[in-house]
Design a protein around this motif. Structure first.
Motif, PDB file in Angstrom:
ATOM      1  N   LEU A 171       0.818  -1.212   0.000  1.00 12.06           N
ATOM      2  CA  LEU A 171       0.000   0.000   0.000  1.00 12.06           C
ATOM      3  C   LEU A 171       0.852   1.262   0.000  1.00 12.06           C
ATOM      4  O   LEU A 171       0.555   2.229  -0.717  1.00 12.06           O
ATOM      5  CB  LEU A 171      -0.944  -0.012   1.209  1.00 12.06           C
ATOM      6  CG  LEU A 171      -2.079  -1.034   1.123  1.00 12.06           C
ATOM      7  CD1 LEU A 171      -2.865  -1.065   2.433  1.00 12.06           C
ATOM      8  CD2 LEU A 171      -3.023  -0.709  -0.036  1.00 12.06           C
ATOM      9  N   SER A 229       0.874   3.925  -3.034  1.00 13.54           N
ATOM     10  CA  SER A 229       0.609   5.345  -2.769  1.00 13.54           C
ATOM     11  C   SER A 229       1.781   6.210  -3.222  1.00 13.54           C
ATOM     12  O   SER A 229       1.596   7.300  -3.765  1.00 13.54           O
ATOM     13  CB  SER A 229       0.334   5.567  -1.278  1.00 13.54           C
ATOM     14  OG  SER A 229      -0.875   4.959  -0.887  1.00 13.54           O
ATOM     15  N   VAL A 245      -2.697   4.659  -5.359  1.00 15.49           N
ATOM     16  CA  VAL A 245      -3.673   4.502  -4.264  1.00 15.49           C
ATOM     17  C   VAL A 245      -3.619   5.749  -3.409  1.00 15.49           C
ATOM     18  O   VAL A 245      -2.527   6.217  -3.064  1.00 15.49           O
ATOM     19  CB  VAL A 245      -3.365   3.246  -3.417  1.00 15.49           C
ATOM     20  CG1 VAL A 245      -4.250   3.198  -2.173  1.00 15.49           C
ATOM     21  CG2 VAL A 245      -3.554   1.977  -4.243  1.00 15.49           C
ATOM     22  N   THR A 270      -4.442   4.178   2.348  1.00 15.15           N
ATOM     23  CA  THR A 270      -3.311   3.470   2.964  1.00 15.15           C
ATOM     24  C   THR A 270      -3.260   3.715   4.462  1.00 15.15           C
ATOM     25  O   THR A 270      -3.076   2.775   5.257  1.00 15.15           O
ATOM     26  CB  THR A 270      -1.996   3.930   2.303  1.00 15.15           C
ATOM     27  OG1 THR A 270      -1.988   3.496   0.942  1.00 15.15           O
ATOM     28  CG2 THR A 270      -0.781   3.346   3.019  1.00 15.15           C
ATOM     29  N   GLN A 311      -8.403  -7.500   0.467  1.00 14.24           N
ATOM     30  CA  GLN A 311      -7.136  -6.767   0.381  1.00 14.24           C
ATOM     31  C   GLN A 311      -6.189  -7.431  -0.621  1.00 14.24           C
ATOM     32  O   GLN A 311      -5.559  -6.743  -1.435  1.00 14.24           O
ATOM     33  CB  GLN A 311      -6.464  -6.702   1.751  1.00 14.24           C
ATOM     34  CG  GLN A 311      -7.054  -5.704   2.711  1.00 14.24           C
ATOM     35  CD  GLN A 311      -6.282  -5.653   4.016  1.00 14.24           C
ATOM     36  OE1 GLN A 311      -5.314  -6.395   4.205  1.00 14.24           O
ATOM     37  NE2 GLN A 311      -6.698  -4.803   4.927  1.00 14.24           N
ATOM     38  N   ILE A 367      -5.199  -5.334  -3.894  1.00 12.86           N
ATOM     39  CA  ILE A 367      -3.801  -4.961  -4.088  1.00 12.86           C
ATOM     40  C   ILE A 367      -3.236  -5.661  -5.318  1.00 12.86           C
ATOM     41  O   ILE A 367      -2.485  -5.067  -6.110  1.00 12.86           O
ATOM     42  CB  ILE A 367      -2.975  -5.317  -2.835  1.00 12.86           C
ATOM     43  CG1 ILE A 367      -3.358  -4.394  -1.670  1.00 12.86           C
ATOM     44  CG2 ILE A 367      -1.476  -5.209  -3.114  1.00 12.86           C
ATOM     45  CD1 ILE A 367      -2.742  -4.792  -0.345  1.00 12.86           C
ATOM     46  N   LEU A 412     -10.634  -2.883  -3.610  1.00 12.40           N
ATOM     47  CA  LEU A 412      -9.920  -2.216  -2.511  1.00 12.40           C
ATOM     48  C   LEU A 412     -10.875  -1.375  -1.679  1.00 12.40           C
ATOM     49  O   LEU A 412     -10.737  -1.300  -0.444  1.00 12.40           O
ATOM     50  CB  LEU A 412      -8.791  -1.346  -3.072  1.00 12.40           C
ATOM     51  CG  LEU A 412      -7.801  -0.814  -2.025  1.00 12.40           C
ATOM     52  CD1 LEU A 412      -7.144  -1.963  -1.276  1.00 12.40           C
ATOM     53  CD2 LEU A 412      -6.734   0.067  -2.676  1.00 12.40           C
TER      54      LEU A 412
END
Length: 221
Positions: A95, A99, A104, A109, A145, A149, A173
Motif C-alpha cells: 500500500l 501510494s 492509491v 493506505t 485486500q 492490491i 480495494l
C-alpha cells in the motif's frame, strides 16, 4: 510400558520447522517486492508484473504455512508472532508503495494501516486476558485486500480496457477498506469486552470486592 524405561518429557514442536521457514521466506520477499514495485516510479511494466508475481507467491506461502502448521502439529509461539508480522509487512509495503507511485490515495493506505497495526497492538493489550481469534470478517478482509492490491499491482495501462481493470481494482480495494474499518471496530469492542469478562478480570474484581468487604484494621490470616 516398561516401568524401568525412562520417562521422556513431552515438548512442543521445534521452532525450526517448514511452516516457520516459509514465514521467514515471506518476510525476506518484502524488500525484493518493494524494489520491484518502485523501479522507474512503478511505470516499468515488466517489473510490475514481476512485483505482482512475488506478491502472489508471498500470499500463497501464507496459506501454505498455516495449513502445514495446523495439519502437522507445527504451531509454535514463534510462528504465532512472525506470521501476522510477515502478513502486515507485505500489505504495508504494497500500500505504501502504491501510494508512493500515485496509484492509491494516501488516506486509504493510512486507514488500512492504522487498523492493521492498531489491532495488532490491541491483541497484545488483551493477551493476558485471552486470545482474540480471527473471525470470518477478518478472513473476508484479507481476501479483499489481497485481490484489490493484486489488481493494483498489474500494469493496467498495458492491458485492453484499462478503465475496466482500474474500476475492478478500486471496487475490491474500496470493499476491503469498508470491511477493514467494520472489523476493526468489532475487534476493539471484543477486546474491551474481553478485558471486562475474562477469568482474570473476574478474579481481580472478586479480590477487590473481598478486600473492600474486609473490616478495616484486620489482616489476612
Amino acid at each position: 510400558m516398561d516401568p524401568a524405561s525412562p520417562v521422556v518429557p513431552t515438548t512442543g514442536p521445534s521452532a525450526w520447522n517448514i511452516a516457520n521457514y516459509l514465514t521467514v521466506f515471506r518476510l525476506l520477499l518484502v524488500p525484493v517486492f518493494a524494489w520491484l514495485l518502485l523501479v522507474d516510479d512503478g511505470r516499468n511494466a515488466a517489473y510490475r508484473w514481476t512485483a505482482f508475481a512475488v506478491f502472489a507467491v508471498a500470499m500463497l506461502t501464507d496459506r501454505i504455512d498455516g495449513d502445514l502448521a495446523r495439519s502437522r502439529g507445527l504451531v509454535t509461539n514463534v510462528g504465532k508472532v512472525l506470521d501476522p508480522i510477515a502478513d502486515k509487512a507485505l500489505v504495508t509495503m504494497a500500500l505504501v508503495g502504491l501510494s508512493a507511485v500515485g496509484e492509491v490515495w494516501w488516506w486509504v493506505t493510512i486507514v488500512v494501516l492504522v487498523r492493521e497495526w492498531g489491532i495488532t497492538a490491541v491483541r497484545f493489550w488483551v493477551i493476558r486476558h485471552g486470545v482474540m481469534a480471527a473471525g470470518r470478517g477478518g478472513k473476508v478482509k484479507t481476501l479483499l485486500q489481497t485481490f484489490g492490491i493484486g489488481f493494483f499491482l498489474w500494469p493496467r495501462w498495458t492491458l485492453p480496457a484499462p478503465a475496466f481493470w482500474d474500476g475492478l481494482a478500486w471496487t475490491l480495494l474500496g470493499a476491503a477498506v469498508v470491511v477493514t474499518v467494520v472489523t476493526g471496530v468489532d475487534y476493539l469492542v471484543q477486546a474491551l469486552r474481553l478485558r471486562q469478562t475474562s477469568e482474570r478480570a473476574l478474579r481481580k474484581r472478586a479480590e477487590r470486592a473481598a478486600r473492600a468487604a474486609r473490616p478495616s484494621g484486620t489482616t489476612e490470616p
